[in-house]
Design an enzyme around this catalytic site. Sequence first.
Site, short mmCIF file in Angstrom:
data_model
loop_
_atom_site.label_atom_id
_atom_site.label_comp_id
_atom_site.label_asym_id
_atom_site.label_seq_id
_atom_site.Cartn_x
_atom_site.Cartn_y
_atom_site.Cartn_z
N ASN A 253 -34.78 22.71 -53.05
CA ASN A 253 -34.13 22.75 -54.36
C ASN A 253 -33.81 24.21 -54.64
O ASN A 253 -34.69 25.00 -54.93
CB ASN A 253 -35.12 22.19 -55.40
CG ASN A 253 -34.60 22.32 -56.83
OD1 ASN A 253 -33.45 22.70 -57.04
ND2 ASN A 253 -35.45 22.00 -57.79
N LYS B 237 -32.24 25.46 -57.06
CA LYS B 237 -32.19 25.79 -58.50
C LYS B 237 -30.93 26.62 -58.78
O LYS B 237 -29.91 26.40 -58.15
CB LYS B 237 -33.49 26.47 -58.94
CG LYS B 237 -34.71 25.64 -58.49
CD LYS B 237 -36.00 26.09 -59.09
CE LYS B 237 -37.14 25.19 -58.57
NZ LYS B 237 -38.43 25.53 -59.14
N HIS C 216 -36.66 16.71 -62.92
CA HIS C 216 -37.39 17.91 -62.50
C HIS C 216 -38.08 18.53 -63.71
O HIS C 216 -37.55 18.47 -64.83
CB HIS C 216 -36.42 18.91 -61.87
CG HIS C 216 -37.14 20.05 -61.22
ND1 HIS C 216 -37.56 21.14 -61.93
CD2 HIS C 216 -37.55 20.24 -59.94
CE1 HIS C 216 -38.20 21.97 -61.10
NE2 HIS C 216 -38.20 21.44 -59.90
N GLU D 266 -38.25 21.44 -64.75
CA GLU D 266 -37.43 22.39 -65.51
C GLU D 266 -36.43 21.65 -66.40
O GLU D 266 -36.10 22.11 -67.49
CB GLU D 266 -36.73 23.37 -64.55
CG GLU D 266 -37.73 24.39 -64.01
CD GLU D 266 -37.53 24.78 -62.56
OE1 GLU D 266 -36.43 24.64 -62.03
OE2 GLU D 266 -38.53 25.23 -61.95
N GLU E 100 -44.75 16.97 -58.54
CA GLU E 100 -44.64 18.42 -58.72
C GLU E 100 -45.50 18.83 -59.92
O GLU E 100 -45.01 18.80 -61.07
CB GLU E 100 -43.18 18.83 -58.96
CG GLU E 100 -42.27 18.55 -57.79
CD GLU E 100 -41.11 19.54 -57.72
OE1 GLU E 100 -40.84 20.00 -56.61
OE2 GLU E 100 -40.50 19.86 -58.76
N GLY F 230 -43.36 27.65 -58.84
CA GLY F 230 -42.94 29.03 -58.99
C GLY F 230 -44.05 29.98 -59.37
O GLY F 230 -43.81 31.13 -59.76
N SER G 152 -44.79 25.66 -55.00
CA SER G 152 -45.21 26.79 -54.18
C SER G 152 -45.49 26.41 -52.72
O SER G 152 -46.44 26.91 -52.12
CB SER G 152 -46.42 27.50 -54.81
OG SER G 152 -46.07 28.01 -56.08
N GLY H 254 -38.88 24.98 -53.57
CA GLY H 254 -38.02 25.82 -54.39
C GLY H 254 -37.79 27.15 -53.69
O GLY H 254 -37.00 27.26 -52.74
P1 13P Z 1 -41.34 26.51 -55.94
O1 13P Z 1 -41.42 26.03 -54.49
O2 13P Z 1 -40.52 27.73 -56.11
O3 13P Z 1 -42.71 26.56 -56.56
O4 13P Z 1 -40.54 25.35 -56.72
C1 13P Z 1 -40.92 24.03 -56.57
C2 13P Z 1 -39.90 23.15 -57.18
O5 13P Z 1 -39.74 23.14 -58.39
C3 13P Z 1 -39.08 22.32 -56.29
O6 13P Z 1 -38.32 21.40 -57.01
#
Ligand code: 13P
Length: 252
Positions: A9, A11, A96, A98, A168, A174, A213, A234
């Site tokens: 992803n 983002k 997601h 976010e 997640e 993140g 992560s 991510g």
């Molecule tokens: P990170 O791998 O940056 O923690 O993000 C995970 C994520 O939100 C994947 O959709």
Amino acid sequence: MPRKLIAGNWKMNLAPSEVGAYAALLKERAAEAVEKVDLLVCPAYPALPLALAAFDESPVMVGAQNMHQELSGAFTGAVSGEMLIDLGIEWVILGHSERRHVFGEDDQLILQKLQRALELEMRPILCVGELLEEREGGRTEEVLRRQFKLTLGELEPKELKRLTLAYEPVWAIGTGLTATPETAQEAHELLRGLLREKLNEDAAETRILYGGSVKPANAADLLAQDDIDGVLVGGASLDPDSFAAIAASAPR
Ligand code: 13P
């Protein structure tokens, strides 16, 4: 057992002009891994056409990060599932964290998007996961059960079969704080049990991805867990080398 799915992803990262170099490198570095796992990248909307072209005739699949629940109309700034299908995109990430916590999407809206994606015969990846205060308050199970029930409770078994789930935990996204393989497995086992209530033994066919992560250093241990059928990556997916290394660390 389905093949593991390694999904990236991106983002709001990687501009269209960066896609060509990324794709060339990923195709080279993941040439062996694609023999044993499925690979998916989810760029931002403007990069989708270039990503589709760059991965044409490659096993790497391309998906979107979100879509609107309506097919068309006066929704400034939005992109519909029908437009994604028109481009040649089947995969779409929905719910997601976010989208839930930054853009204020609730389970009701996510359900509408999910139903639309299924109606369009897309392949949605539905994300669920608890906040830090919910985990610390011992409410992880309650939150996952609620998110599952509100978004998937009404779906027919045949619709559920098109779905991929992603666990997640919000506190792990993140932050560098990965869930331990055991903590992730526990949540995945719970989700598998909820799927089993609707799909019986076919629940094993629905992939449940872990996200939060994931890096080359922790991917192998996560992917070795019984109920972890892939990862949603991510930050580490933005570098083709580390994304390919994550794919390579998956057991067959
Ligand atoms: P990170 O791998 O940056 O923690 O993000 C995970 C994520 O939100 C994947 O959709």
